[in-house]
Scaffold this motif. Structure first.
Motif, PDB file in Angstrom:
ATOM      1  N   TYR A 104       0.814  -1.213   0.000  1.00 51.38           N
ATOM      2  CA  TYR A 104       0.000   0.000   0.000  1.00 51.38           C
ATOM      3  C   TYR A 104       0.849   1.265   0.000  1.00 51.38           C
ATOM      4  CZ  TYR A 104      -4.320  -2.600   0.709  1.00 51.38           C
ATOM      5  OH  TYR A 104      -5.393  -3.438   0.544  1.00 51.38           O
ATOM      6  N   PHE A 105       2.085   1.178   0.498  1.00 54.46           N
ATOM      7  CA  PHE A 105       2.950   2.354   0.543  1.00 54.46           C
ATOM      8  C   PHE A 105       3.759   2.518  -0.741  1.00 54.46           C
ATOM      9  CE2 PHE A 105       6.670   4.855   1.928  1.00 54.46           C
ATOM     10  CZ  PHE A 105       6.008   5.910   2.547  1.00 54.46           C
ATOM     11  N   LEU A 106       3.815   1.479  -1.561  1.00 51.86           N
ATOM     12  CA  LEU A 106       4.634   1.507  -2.771  1.00 51.86           C
ATOM     13  C   LEU A 106       4.300   2.659  -3.715  1.00 51.86           C
ATOM     14  CD1 LEU A 106       6.950  -0.048  -4.086  1.00 51.86           C
ATOM     15  CD2 LEU A 106       5.245  -1.440  -5.297  1.00 51.86           C
ATOM     16  N   PRO A 107       3.023   3.012  -3.952  1.00 48.75           N
ATOM     17  CA  PRO A 107       2.737   4.145  -4.845  1.00 48.75           C
ATOM     18  C   PRO A 107       3.336   5.464  -4.372  1.00 48.75           C
ATOM     19  CG  PRO A 107       0.768   2.825  -4.518  1.00 48.75           C
ATOM     20  CD  PRO A 107       1.784   2.307  -3.562  1.00 48.75           C
ATOM     21  N   VAL A 108       3.524   5.620  -3.055  1.00 51.26           N
ATOM     22  CA  VAL A 108       4.066   6.879  -2.530  1.00 51.26           C
ATOM     23  C   VAL A 108       5.475   7.114  -3.050  1.00 51.26           C
ATOM     24  CG1 VAL A 108       4.646   8.158  -0.427  1.00 51.26           C
ATOM     25  CG2 VAL A 108       2.622   6.687  -0.476  1.00 51.26           C
ATOM     26  N   PRO A 111       7.835   7.096  -8.782  1.00 52.37           N
ATOM     27  CA  PRO A 111       7.951   8.408  -9.454  1.00 52.37           C
ATOM     28  C   PRO A 111       6.689   8.738 -10.243  1.00 52.37           C
ATOM     29  CG  PRO A 111       9.926   7.076  -9.812  1.00 52.37           C
ATOM     30  CD  PRO A 111       8.911   6.165  -9.176  1.00 52.37           C
ATOM     31  N   TRP A 112       6.360  10.036 -10.281  1.00 52.74           N
ATOM     32  CA  TRP A 112       5.153  10.457 -10.987  1.00 52.74           C
ATOM     33  C   TRP A 112       5.219  10.143 -12.474  1.00 52.74           C
ATOM     34  CZ3 TRP A 112       0.467  10.782 -10.025  1.00 52.74           C
ATOM     35  CH2 TRP A 112      -0.047  11.319  -8.834  1.00 52.74           C
ATOM     36  N   ILE A 113       6.430  10.137 -13.049  1.00 52.53           N
ATOM     37  CA  ILE A 113       6.554   9.826 -14.474  1.00 52.53           C
ATOM     38  C   ILE A 113       6.056   8.413 -14.738  1.00 52.53           C
ATOM     39  CG2 ILE A 113       8.165   9.532 -16.388  1.00 52.53           C
ATOM     40  CD1 ILE A 113       7.700  12.426 -15.597  1.00 52.53           C
ATOM     41  N   ALA A 114       6.524   7.459 -13.926  1.00 50.51           N
ATOM     42  CA  ALA A 114       6.090   6.068 -14.089  1.00 50.51           C
ATOM     43  C   ALA A 114       4.608   5.926 -13.791  1.00 50.51           C
ATOM     44  CB  ALA A 114       6.922   5.155 -13.188  1.00 50.51           C
ATOM     45  N   GLY A 115       4.152   6.573 -12.715  1.00 51.80           N
ATOM     46  CA  GLY A 115       2.733   6.498 -12.375  1.00 51.80           C
ATOM     47  C   GLY A 115       1.850   7.119 -13.436  1.00 51.80           C
ATOM     48  N   GLY A 116       2.300   8.249 -14.009  1.00 58.22           N
ATOM     49  CA  GLY A 116       1.518   8.897 -15.060  1.00 58.22           C
ATOM     50  C   GLY A 116       1.397   8.047 -16.306  1.00 58.22           C
ATOM     51  N   VAL A 117       2.494   7.401 -16.710  1.00 57.84           N
ATOM     52  CA  VAL A 117       2.463   6.515 -17.885  1.00 57.84           C
ATOM     53  C   VAL A 117       1.509   5.344 -17.641  1.00 57.84           C
ATOM     54  CG1 VAL A 117       3.833   4.928 -19.288  1.00 57.84           C
ATOM     55  CG2 VAL A 117       4.756   7.169 -18.676  1.00 57.84           C
ATOM     56  N   LEU A 118       1.592   4.780 -16.435  1.00 58.17           N
ATOM     57  CA  LEU A 118       0.727   3.644 -16.089  1.00 58.17           C
ATOM     58  C   LEU A 118      -0.744   4.027 -16.155  1.00 58.17           C
ATOM     59  CD1 LEU A 118       0.167   0.806 -14.905  1.00 58.17           C
ATOM     60  CD2 LEU A 118       0.487   1.820 -12.628  1.00 58.17           C
ATOM     61  N   VAL A 160      -6.307   9.244  -9.482  1.00 51.08           N
ATOM     62  CA  VAL A 160      -4.878   8.916  -9.577  1.00 51.08           C
ATOM     63  C   VAL A 160      -4.128   9.475  -8.374  1.00 51.08           C
ATOM     64  CG1 VAL A 160      -2.792   9.177 -10.967  1.00 51.08           C
ATOM     65  CG2 VAL A 160      -4.999   8.875 -12.098  1.00 51.08           C
ATOM     66  N   ASN A 161      -4.494  10.671  -7.956  1.00 54.61           N
ATOM     67  CA  ASN A 161      -3.834  11.274  -6.800  1.00 54.61           C
ATOM     68  C   ASN A 161      -4.150  10.518  -5.510  1.00 54.61           C
ATOM     69  OD1 ASN A 161      -1.993  13.495  -6.572  1.00 54.61           O
ATOM     70  ND2 ASN A 161      -3.457  14.507  -5.221  1.00 54.61           N
ATOM     71  N   VAL A 162      -5.360   9.956  -5.424  1.00 57.45           N
ATOM     72  CA  VAL A 162      -5.707   9.114  -4.275  1.00 57.45           C
ATOM     73  C   VAL A 162      -4.803   7.887  -4.242  1.00 57.45           C
ATOM     74  CG1 VAL A 162      -7.496   7.641  -3.274  1.00 57.45           C
ATOM     75  CG2 VAL A 162      -8.087   9.911  -4.125  1.00 57.45           C
ATOM     76  N   TRP A 163      -4.627   7.245  -5.395  1.00 58.55           N
ATOM     77  CA  TRP A 163      -3.738   6.077  -5.491  1.00 58.55           C
ATOM     78  C   TRP A 163      -2.332   6.423  -5.031  1.00 58.55           C
ATOM     79  CZ3 TRP A 163       0.507   6.024  -8.876  1.00 58.55           C
ATOM     80  CH2 TRP A 163       1.198   4.816  -8.963  1.00 58.55           C
ATOM     81  N   LYS A 164      -1.879   7.609  -5.380  1.00 57.79           N
ATOM     82  CA  LYS A 164      -0.517   8.019  -5.052  1.00 57.79           C
ATOM     83  C   LYS A 164      -0.351   8.370  -3.575  1.00 57.79           C
ATOM     84  CE  LYS A 164       3.696   9.655  -6.034  1.00 57.79           C
ATOM     85  NZ  LYS A 164       4.832   8.803  -6.399  1.00 57.79           N
ATOM     86  N   GLY A 165      -1.349   9.006  -2.981  1.00 58.73           N
ATOM     87  CA  GLY A 165      -1.175   9.564  -1.644  1.00 58.73           C
ATOM     88  C   GLY A 165      -1.772   8.778  -0.503  1.00 58.73           C
ATOM     89  N   VAL A 166      -2.572   7.744  -0.798  1.00 55.52           N
ATOM     90  CA  VAL A 166      -3.254   7.037   0.284  1.00 55.52           C
ATOM     91  C   VAL A 166      -2.265   6.334   1.207  1.00 55.52           C
ATOM     92  CG1 VAL A 166      -3.589   4.852  -0.959  1.00 55.52           C
ATOM     93  CG2 VAL A 166      -5.239   5.553   0.786  1.00 55.52           C
ATOM     94  N   GLY A 167      -1.113   5.937   0.687  1.00 50.52           N
ATOM     95  CA  GLY A 167      -0.137   5.219   1.508  1.00 50.52           C
ATOM     96  C   GLY A 167       0.420   6.064   2.631  1.00 50.52           C
ATOM     97  N   SER A 168       0.761   7.322   2.344  1.00 52.31           N
ATOM     98  CA  SER A 168       1.313   8.194   3.387  1.00 52.31           C
ATOM     99  C   SER A 168       0.274   8.505   4.455  1.00 52.31           C
ATOM    100  CB  SER A 168       1.844   9.481   2.764  1.00 52.31           C
ATOM    101  OG  SER A 168       0.831  10.141   2.030  1.00 52.31           O
ATOM    102  N   SER A 169      -0.980   8.713   4.044  1.00 58.58           N
ATOM    103  CA  SER A 169      -2.045   8.947   5.024  1.00 58.58           C
ATOM    104  C   SER A 169      -2.298   7.698   5.855  1.00 58.58           C
ATOM    105  CB  SER A 169      -3.326   9.381   4.314  1.00 58.58           C
ATOM    106  OG  SER A 169      -3.137  10.587   3.607  1.00 58.58           O
ATOM    107  N   MET A 170      -2.222   6.542   5.221  1.00 59.67           N
ATOM    108  CA  MET A 170      -2.415   5.282   5.929  1.00 59.67           C
ATOM    109  C   MET A 170      -1.368   5.089   7.023  1.00 59.67           C
ATOM    110  SD  MET A 170      -0.860   1.993   5.905  1.00 59.67           S
ATOM    111  CE  MET A 170      -0.167   1.815   4.266  1.00 59.67           C
TER     112      MET A 170
END
Length: 293
Positions: A104-108, A111-118, A160-170
């Motif tokens: 769950y923390f891995l998306p944090v 890199p945004w470049i890889a996440g954006g392409v995905l 997409v931003n939820v996917w990226k940031g949920v790990g740090s909030s968790m």
């Protein structure tokens, strides 16, 4: 003692210089730039309130404010609720707990470049996995990032931003839950409390300060969102339709593509005032539902 005072000033000098050069000066200079006409190449020309007047008369500015508010309304509740549920589940005695936390923390740390392409591939209208899943259950494909409806595009980017940031909030919420003593859970079980009653009557009030902090940080992050839009739309902000603009995209376009530093600085300060107002609004209601005892 007098010599010790000199040593104290000497050791704090690098930090003081850093604050003055990289924090105080840029803040003061950006406020000055909001009142001048400057293209980075020619000397600044004082224009007074002209930049502010033009900013408030621009339709695209109000569109960007509307979009960033909508982005925050989608992003903040979804991330907070998802992080709270995941943290509660990971706080249980389950197998592979450490591996799941890493997952769950891995998306944090991705890199945004890889996440954006995905996510650009997942949202692809013709070949994306999400539309393929919709078509398998006889639902029409959706133009997630190319839609004519601004709320579809901005809402998709918010997911997409939820996917990226949920790990740090968790992680923050999980740390708060782990401070709850085991004796309290055992006492609630002896009293016959169900899992839902334990979560809603004990866990939620005790971690409400952490939930409040997560909401504050998520709200600020939502109104400062830029990298997620940059990774999803590319660096050519001038090609992004105005209906999909958010304020930071507008600032970036005006400053570094159109070289209009005055309007960009005015928009940045307007965004600061909006964030400050929302933060003070959240602070006003803090004592009504946050329990610090």
């Amino acid at each position: 003692m007098h010599k010790q005072g000199h040593w104290g000033y000497l050791f704090t000098l690098p930090f003081t210089i850093n604050i003055l050069v990289f924090v105080a000066f840029p803040v003061v200079f950006s406020a000055y730039v909001s009142f001048v006409k400057w293209d980075l190449f020619n000397p600044p020309e004082w224009v007074g309130l002209q930049n502010w007047q033009q900013l408030f008369e621009q339709k695209v500015f109000w569109i960007s404010v509307r979009n960033v508010f909508y982005f925050a309304l989608v992003f903040v509740p979804l991330q907070t609720i998802a992080a709270l549920i995941i943290a509660h589940l990971l706080n249980q005695a389950i197998r592979g707990q450490t591996l799941l936390r890493l997952f769950y923390f891995l998306p944090v740390v991705t890199p945004w470049i890889a996440g954006g392409v995905l996510w650009a591939w997942l949202f692809n209208t013709k070949y994306g996995l999400i539309n393929w899943l919709l078509e398998t259950i006889n639902l029409p494909a959706v133009k997630w990032l190319d839609s004519k409806h601004w709320w579809v595009v901005v809402g998709s980017v918010a997911l997409v931003n939820v996917w990226k940031g949920v790990g740090s909030s968790m992680i923050l919420l999980l740390a708060g839950m782990q401070n709850i003593s085991k004796e309290m859970k055992e006492a609630s079980q002896i009293d016959g409390a169900s899992n839902w009653m334990y979560f809603s009557r004990i866990v939620f009030p005790l971690v409400s300060p952490m939930i409040y902090m997560v909401m504050i940080l998520s709200t600020i992050a939502a109104f400062q969102a830029f990298d997620v839009f940059l990774s999803m739309f590319g660096s050519q902000m001038s090609n992004v339709p105005e209906r999909n603009m958010v304020t930071n995209m507008l600032i970036y376009r005006d400053a570094f593509q159109l070289f209009k530093m005055g309007p960009a600085s005015a928009a940045a300060w307007a965004l600061f005032v909006i964030i400050l107002g929302i933060t003070l609004f959240q602070r006003y209601f803090e004592k009504r539902w946050v329990h610090y005892d």
